[in-house]
Write an enzyme that holds these catalytic residues in place. Structure first.
Site, PDB file in Angstrom:
ATOM      1  N   HIS A  56      -3.741   4.753   4.332  1.00  0.00           N
ATOM      2  CA  HIS A  56      -4.368   3.469   3.998  1.00  0.00           C
ATOM      3  C   HIS A  56      -3.592   2.269   4.524  1.00  0.00           C
ATOM      4  O   HIS A  56      -4.145   1.387   5.176  1.00  0.00           O
ATOM      5  CB  HIS A  56      -4.472   3.392   2.465  1.00  0.00           C
ATOM      6  CG  HIS A  56      -5.620   2.599   1.961  1.00  0.00           C
ATOM      7  ND1 HIS A  56      -5.451   1.453   1.233  1.00  0.00           N
ATOM      8  CD2 HIS A  56      -6.944   2.761   2.084  1.00  0.00           C
ATOM      9  CE1 HIS A  56      -6.619   0.956   0.913  1.00  0.00           C
ATOM     10  NE2 HIS A  56      -7.546   1.730   1.400  1.00  0.00           N
ATOM     11  N   SER A  80     -11.724  -2.106   1.667  1.00  0.00           N
ATOM     12  CA  SER A  80     -10.288  -2.290   1.959  1.00  0.00           C
ATOM     13  C   SER A  80     -10.025  -3.198   3.140  1.00  0.00           C
ATOM     14  O   SER A  80      -9.161  -4.058   3.076  1.00  0.00           O
ATOM     15  CB  SER A  80      -9.655  -0.935   2.280  1.00  0.00           C
ATOM     16  OG  SER A  80      -9.605  -0.158   1.152  1.00  0.00           O
ATOM     17  N   ASP A 137       0.846  -1.209   0.000  1.00  0.00           N
ATOM     18  CA  ASP A 137       0.000   0.000   0.000  1.00  0.00           C
ATOM     19  C   ASP A 137       0.874   1.248   0.000  1.00  0.00           C
ATOM     20  O   ASP A 137       1.911   1.255  -0.646  1.00  0.00           O
ATOM     21  CB  ASP A 137      -0.920  -0.057   1.227  1.00  0.00           C
ATOM     22  CG  ASP A 137      -2.228   0.659   0.957  1.00  0.00           C
ATOM     23  OD1 ASP A 137      -3.279   0.010   0.870  1.00  0.00           O
ATOM     24  OD2 ASP A 137      -2.177   1.891   0.778  1.00  0.00           O
TER      25      ASP A 137
END
Lengths: 804, 88
Positions: free
Chosen positions: A97, A271, A56
């Protein structure tokens, strides 16, 4: 005690009570927590010694809830090309994230910080690869970081979820997936987990995302606390399972760690589902570290459950699995997975069977549906490819169509199960069609492969279209993945330790037993009829291995069990004299006798050398190994050596040279090889060597010519000077410095400037900076040699400083 | 323009060259590239960068660096384009 008392586990982490998706004890609320993660913990599984990494935008390794489990060996910064994957901090907090996902996997338990990770004792790392130009190289590098150390790679990103993109891994990334599957985890296969997509509102379909529809990734979707479809959820046939995630405004959210050492329940989207499943797989690997990448997928299929998930497309396939396009086989069940894992027997080798229907163009008419069928045996004729029990099914299509979003594609299996490979996409008005795009479905998992498969393409125009412009299905390929034996049958070859009762499938035989001297059976006569393969000496039972002698051939040995067969299996030849099956020479699949030079065909990985009828793993010079025929076939002249195909040369005979993988005649200087005419044709007069006839196709320049960018000129154009060039025999035109029209070499050697610039000390200064107060006055200053004075120089910059 | 997205070409290349690191370095130097090393665990695949090629371009620009695609020692070469990726 642990089982009976759900409150048995209590952590001091401040958000523990908000983590409804792991436990919900308050009987008052209707809460349900069906992923049974707590139960898996209570059995002692918390992810110890398992390594997970998050692909990520980085990981905040000093976050108090991550620091203790952070593993720098499972981390890397591909964007920055260093070993520190700390996210880039910016005012817009873009790079939150990866840290949020990492906490879902392995946030530390009982440390009075934020939350508890699903595998709170696992090692967690991060690979920073989204915070910069994401290219095929970046993705391939990220998926290939320490494959022998990292067990699970979790990714919650992909191509745009805009409902009109069709995109997936590039050639390098596909190779990285295959490499990870083949060599990762010391050959057990890396585990790749992928979040299925947030394009629900755009009507997106995750079959158009090549990452989630790759057989090597485990595609995970999301559901809300009450089992509803979240607004962002995409559907597709490659989703394997689902987890809880944040959903509607009136339902509870997932709590995550956050950047800058924070904690938040503000996260929404699919996610978190990938790291949650990555965490659960970490618990499962702790229960059985020898699980292969396919064992893990089988466990998900076997243990996931529909429970209270609401979907109108739940169906039960012919193998009895309940499956949906929204949630795959249902909600993951951590406890069931660890319990199954403990006693799991690795599934048999994966086989692949490809079938292409007859090649003919099939037109797709607006408002109608096109069916194309293919009947397959599951490649039963080739033991190495034989697929009887299905796992993944891929359909590769080449479709031309004026509006791709109008298409719906379904696949119907021989058992009648129907899987929607593609739904219509309102926003996809591309006229690109699908070019060898691979749709994947898991909906036939466990079904039998043999029979007729039907591909159905429905074209329902969503907007007015020119009815004359038809779509057409140019080609499609059905690719079946699975096993030739029942993977769960205790009796199947790799499970049983008892004697072989039936004739084992050919691929087990190739390495079968050596023949033993025949022993007389000491048996009593039986009154029932013997097997048809028994000879005239009766038998001690009804089966072919109870015969005292055989009509045709006997096979096997006392140790492994001997039986009567009508024909000898692969790897053996029929010895007419002794009426026995005798083993061929190593590598032979069929042979006339047992010596190395008696091979008639070869096993996979070997090739028949027709010069001496032997099977070798490498072919002699001038020959290449043909995978289909498993033979050494001659290279096509003028290839001296070739690879995989007769005309893919790697070396040429005298007088030819390689261009790519083609042998082209060595053309003398001043000529080039003209591929169409297959002759040496003249270069342009300015070229010494070239790639074509034009003056812009020179490779090296002719005598007295200079290379100007990719042409050869006799004099450099204004703004360039001629100078030596590294690595080539001719000179090159190098660019003068900025705003200079002619110079004698690099640096400040200008002799003439562009319009609007003045030449000052052999460099060009824009006039705005160097002017004269008054021309007449400055001429006087110059003639009286007053330019030495700084004051006069400032008034008469141009006159005093110009040395033209 | 593919479905609303225009490719952005970088000055990075992926190449497949057998013969080891030295061979790759030699080919890189020959056409002015810098060899940034093997790509993960993909044998014979190398990451090249060309400092004289613009970092981001809407087209794949031709020039002396393009000749690498024709070099017989180079089995495969791919100029890298930026792939739009969104977080979920």
């Amino acid at each position: 005690q642990a089982q009976s008392d759900p409150s048995f586990i209590h952590f001091n982490d401040p958000k523990w009570s908000n983590m409804w998706y792991i436990h919900c004890n308050d009987k008052s609320s209707r809460c349900r927590s069906e992923m049974n993660i707590l139960a898996a913990w209570q059995r002692g599984y918390t992810g110890k010694n398992v390594v997970v990494t998050i692909l990520d935008d980085g990981i905040e390794m000093n976050h108090p809830d991550l620091a203790q489990n952070y593993d720098h060996l499972a981390s890397y910064d591909v964007n920055g090309n260093d070993h520190d994957p700390t996210p880039r901090y910016d005012s817009r907090n873009e790079n939150i994230h990866g840290t949020r996902c990492a906490g879902e996997v392995a946030a530390v338990a009982n440390n009075s910080h934020c939350i508890v990770g699903v595998a709170y004792n696992a090692h967690i790392g991060g690979i920073r690869m989204l915070d910069g130009d994401v290219t095929d190289i970046v993705e391939a590098k990220s998926l290939g970081i320490r494959p022998d150390y990292i067990d699970i790679y979790s990714a919650s990103w992909g191509p745009k979820d805009d409902g009109k993109t069709v995109d997936g891994p590039g050639p390098l990334t596909k190779q990285a997936f295959e490499q990870g599957i083949k060599k990762g985890r010391k050959g057990l296969g890396s585990i790749f987990v992928w979040a299925s997509g947030n394009g629900g509102r755009q009507g997106d379909h995750c079959s158009c995302d090549g990452y989630t529809s790759n057989i090597y990734t485990i595609s995970i979707s999301s559901t809300t606390e009450n089992g509803n479809k979240p607004w962002y959820l995409e559907v597709c046939s490659s989703i394997m399972a689902t987890t809880y995630s944040s959903g509607e405004f009136n339902e509870r959210k997932i709590v995550t760690t956050d950047l800058r050492q924070h904690c938040t329940d503000g996260h929404t989207g699919t996610s978190v589902s990938a790291p949650i499943v990555a965490g659960i797989i970490a618990l499962v690997l702790e229960a059985n570290l020898l699980l292969t990448w396919r064992d893990v997928q089988h466990l998900l299929v076997k243990t996931s459950r529909p429970v209270h998930l609401k979907a109108d497309d739940w169906m039960i396939n012919a193998a009895g699995h309940t499956v949906s396009h929204l949630y795959g086989f249902g909600l993951v069940d951590a406890e069931a997975m660890v319990l199954e894992a403990r006693k799991w027997m690795t599934v048999p080798h994966q086989h692949t069977c490809s079938q292409i229907p007859e090649r003919r163009t099939r037109y797709i008419h607006a408002g109608q549906s096109l069916n194309s069928s293919i009947t397959t045996t599951g490649c039963s004729e080739d033991p190495e490819q034989h697929v009887d029990y299905l796992e993944h099914v891929v359909v590769k299509v080449l479709v031309v169509h004026p509006r791709r979003g109008d298409l719906e594609i379904n696949l119907i299996s021989p058992s009648g199960t129907r899987s929607q490979l593609l739904a219509k996409r309102l926003f996809d008005s591309s006229n690109e069609g699908f070019r060898n795009w691979e749709f994947m479905t898991v909906h036939f998992w466990g079904e039998r492969a043999e029979g007729t498969w039907t591909l159905e393409i429905i074209d329902s125009p969503s907007k007015l279209r020119n009815a004359e412009v038809l779509g057409n299905l140019k080609e499609w390929t059905l690719i079946l993945y699975g096993t030739s034996q029942n993977p769960y049958q205790p009796g199947s070859a790799q499970h049983s330790h008892s004697r072989m009762l039936e004739i084992p499938a050919p691929e087990e035989i190739l390495d079968g037993p050596e023949l033993d001297e025949e022993d007389e059976y000491n048996v009593t006569q039986t009154s029932r009829p013997c097997h048809s393969e028994c000879g005239n000496q009766a038998c001690d039972g009804p089966k072919a291995d109870h015969c005292l002698n055989c009509v045709h051939f006997s096979f096997g040995s006392l140790k492994s069990g001997r039986t009567c067969v009508s024909h000898c299996p692969l790897g053996y030849y029929e010895d007419i004299v002794s009426r026995r099956c005798r083993r061929c020479y190593k590598g032979c699949e069929r042979c006339a006798a047992r010596s190395a030079g008696d091979c008639l065909s070869c096993r996979r990985g070997f090739y028949l050398n027709i010069l001496n009828s032997s099977c070798t793993d490498t072919c002699p010079p001038g020959y290449f190994a043909d995978e289909n025929q498993r033979q050494c076939l001659k290279c096509l002249d003028p290839c001296m050596r070739c690879l995989r195909y007769a005309d893919r040369c790697t070396a040429c005979r005298e007088g030819y040279s390689l261009a790519g993988m083609t042998c082209v005649p060595e053309c003398t200087n001043g000529t080039f090889f003209h591929l169409e005419e297959m002759t040496c044709s003249p270069c342009h007069s300015s070229c010494r060597t070239c790639t074509g006839p034009g003056k812009e196709e020179c490779i090296q320049c002719a005598e007295d010519y200079l290379q100007q960018e990719w042409r050869c000129v006799q004099t450099c154009i204004p703004g360039y000077y001629s100078g030596e060039a590294a690595g080539v025999p001719h000179k090159m035109c190098h660019r003068c410095e900025e705003n200079c029209l002619s110079c004698s070499g690099p640096g400040t050697t200008c002799t003439k400037c562009k319009e609007g610039y003045s030449l000052v000390s052999r460099t060009c200064i824009v006039n705005a900076f160097c002017n004269n107060a008054d021309e007449v006055f400055c001429e006087m200053v110059k003639s009286n040699r007053l330019c030495e004075k700084k004051l006069y120089r400032q008034f008469c910059c141009r006159t005093c400083l110009m040395n033209g | 323009v593919v479905s609303g997205h225009r490719d952005v070409y970088t000055n990075h290349w992926a190449v497949r060259i057998t013969g080891g690191q030295e061979q790759a370095d030699k080919i890189a130097a020959k056409y002015g590239y810098m060899n940034l090393g093997q790509i993960g665990s993909l044998d014979d695949h190398y990451h090249f960068r060309h400092s004289r090629v613009v970092r981001r371009a809407a087209y794949s620009l031709k020039g002396p660096h393009s000749f690498i695609h024709m070099d017989p020692e180079v089995e495969w070469a791919q100029q890298q384009v930026v792939k739009p990726r969104v977080k979920r």
